[in-house]
Design an enzyme around this catalytic site. Structure first.
Site, PDB file in Angstrom:
ATOM      1  N   CYS A  93       0.842  -1.197   0.000  1.00 44.65           N
ATOM      2  CA  CYS A  93       0.000   0.000   0.000  1.00 44.65           C
ATOM      3  C   CYS A  93       0.883   1.254   0.000  1.00 44.65           C
ATOM      4  O   CYS A  93       1.924   1.295   0.664  1.00 44.65           O
ATOM      5  CB  CYS A  93      -0.896  -0.007   1.237  1.00 44.65           C
ATOM      6  SG  CYS A  93      -1.900   1.470   1.330  1.00 44.65           S
ATOM      7  N   GLU A 123       3.640  -5.967   9.210  1.00 45.91           N
ATOM      8  CA  GLU A 123       3.851  -4.594   8.715  1.00 45.91           C
ATOM      9  C   GLU A 123       5.000  -3.919   9.482  1.00 45.91           C
ATOM     10  O   GLU A 123       5.863  -3.268   8.890  1.00 45.91           O
ATOM     11  CB  GLU A 123       2.570  -3.755   8.883  1.00 45.91           C
ATOM     12  CG  GLU A 123       2.773  -2.316   8.407  1.00 45.91           C
ATOM     13  CD  GLU A 123       1.613  -1.387   8.774  1.00 45.91           C
ATOM     14  OE1 GLU A 123       0.448  -1.810   8.716  1.00 45.91           O
ATOM     15  OE2 GLU A 123       1.897  -0.226   9.108  1.00 45.91           O
ATOM     16  N   THR A 161       0.238   1.633  10.560  1.00 43.02           N
ATOM     17  CA  THR A 161      -0.908   2.303   9.914  1.00 43.02           C
ATOM     18  C   THR A 161      -2.227   2.065  10.647  1.00 43.02           C
ATOM     19  O   THR A 161      -3.135   2.886  10.568  1.00 43.02           O
ATOM     20  CB  THR A 161      -1.067   1.828   8.459  1.00 43.02           C
ATOM     21  OG1 THR A 161      -1.125   0.403   8.450  1.00 43.02           O
ATOM     22  CG2 THR A 161       0.054   2.321   7.578  1.00 43.02           C
ATOM     23  N   SER A 218      -5.266  -6.941  11.955  1.00 42.24           N
ATOM     24  CA  SER A 218      -4.985  -5.980  13.017  1.00 42.24           C
ATOM     25  C   SER A 218      -6.046  -4.869  13.072  1.00 42.24           C
ATOM     26  O   SER A 218      -6.539  -4.525  14.142  1.00 42.24           O
ATOM     27  CB  SER A 218      -3.601  -5.385  12.754  1.00 42.24           C
ATOM     28  OG  SER A 218      -3.388  -4.286  13.545  1.00 42.24           O
TER      29      SER A 218
HETATM   30  S1  SF4 Z   1      -5.521   0.044   6.006  1.00 45.12           S
HETATM   31 FE1  SF4 Z   1      -4.573   1.890   5.126  1.00 45.12          FE
HETATM   32  S2  SF4 Z   1      -2.406   1.384   5.031  1.00 45.12           S
HETATM   33 FE2  SF4 Z   1      -3.492  -0.536   5.264  1.00 45.12          FE
HETATM   34  S3  SF4 Z   1      -3.826  -1.264   3.182  1.00 45.12           S
HETATM   35 FE3  SF4 Z   1      -5.636  -0.091   3.771  1.00 45.12          FE
HETATM   36  S4  SF4 Z   1      -5.281   1.999   2.990  1.00 45.12           S
HETATM   37 FE4  SF4 Z   1      -3.317   0.922   3.048  1.00 45.12          FE
END
Ligand code: SF4
Length: 277
Positions: A93, A123, A161, A218
């Protein structure tokens, strides 16, 4: 029973993008290997496996194509693929990529890195690899005390994130008390924030909330934590975990789903509950 579906639930931008890149690559290239689960949702992954995706635990020089998942992988896998001519299909991402870049740049210019998040989450392991695994971790307020702070060093703070927005201010202020040499990057992603804000709003109006998501996701777990801190809540992967007795005396029901929960799973749950009505 009145059902309120959160206006922000299910696939986020990054997951939609990852699934679409994976599907296009499978169509174009045939077999594609994915290093680890492409997203944290068993049902969605099963669908892709049936189309030609194979999940592997490690990279191999005999793979023609390797897919890197949406929440990112360690730097060593990029190096290996480049050294051995393995084609990288990178679905990391853009928000996670941005953290990799911040950490790599700031580490290179001599800063110490602190990652706020779960240190065993893939992550976060990926992020730590961009500063050669030198980061310190803070999982919650209590960990701030364990930080080793050197007054001659500059520190850079980044967040997983999916970190809980409600804890942001407290953690930043506690770390700021320990050092002034601090640069803070709020890297909590918008998708997470929107889902968390929306569920806090809904919790005021309902007797119970159903959070739909994979147990390994998560952001789904965080949604459940938030929801259950406000009202009675249950966390399910799909409708097979529901039964009628759970909804006794519930007049207004809130429903939300993590950023890696596919629409077809959300629809199944809504249909199950509507049928109870
Ligand atoms: S939660 Fe946010 S950081 Fe994670 S994949 Fe989705 S848009 Fe990307």
């Amino acid at each position: 029973m009145n059902i309120i579906l959160s206006k922000f639930s299910g696939y986020c931008y990054g997951v939609k993008r990852a699934i679409s890149i994976a599907q296009n690559s499978i169509e174009e290239l045939g077999k594609v290997y994915s290093l680890g689960s492409i997203i944290h949702n068993k049902r969605a992954v099963e669908k892709l496996e049936n189309q030609g995706l194979q999940i592997v635990d490690d990279i191999d020089k005999n793979y023609k194509n390797i897919l890197f998942r949406s929440h990112g992988v360690e730097k060593k896998f990029y190096n290996f693929a480049n050294e051995h001519g393995v084609n990288i299909i990178d679905t990391t991402c853009t928000f996670v990529k941005k953290i990799h870049q911040i950490v790599a740049d700031k580490y290179k210019s001599g800063n110490e890195i602190i990652i706020i998040g779960n240190k065993s989450h893939p992550e976060v392991i990926g992020i730590n690899s961009w500063c050669d695994y030198t980061a310190q971790f803070v999982g919650d307020e209590k960990d701030v005390e364990k930080l080793k702070i050197d007054k001659n060093c500059n520190y850079v703070l980044v967040f997983q994130t999916t970190f809980n927005i409600e804890k942001y201010e407290e953690i930043v202020s506690k770390i700021s008390e320990k050092t002034e040499n601090l640069e803070i990057f709020n890297t909590i992603c918008n998708a997470t924030k929107k889902r968390q804000d929306a569920i806090l709003e809904i919790s005021e109006k309902v007797d119970m909330i159903v959070v739909i998501g994979d147990k390994s996701s998560s952001n789904s777990k965080k949604l459940y934590e938030l929801a259950s801190s406000r009202c009675k809540s249950i966390f399910v992967e799909d409708c097979s975990e529901l039964d009628q007795s759970m909804f006794e005396n519930v007049k207004n029901l809130g429903i939300t789903a993590g950023a890696s929960t596919p629409d077809f799973v959300i629809d199944e749950v809504i249909k199950y509950i509507q049928d109870l009505n």
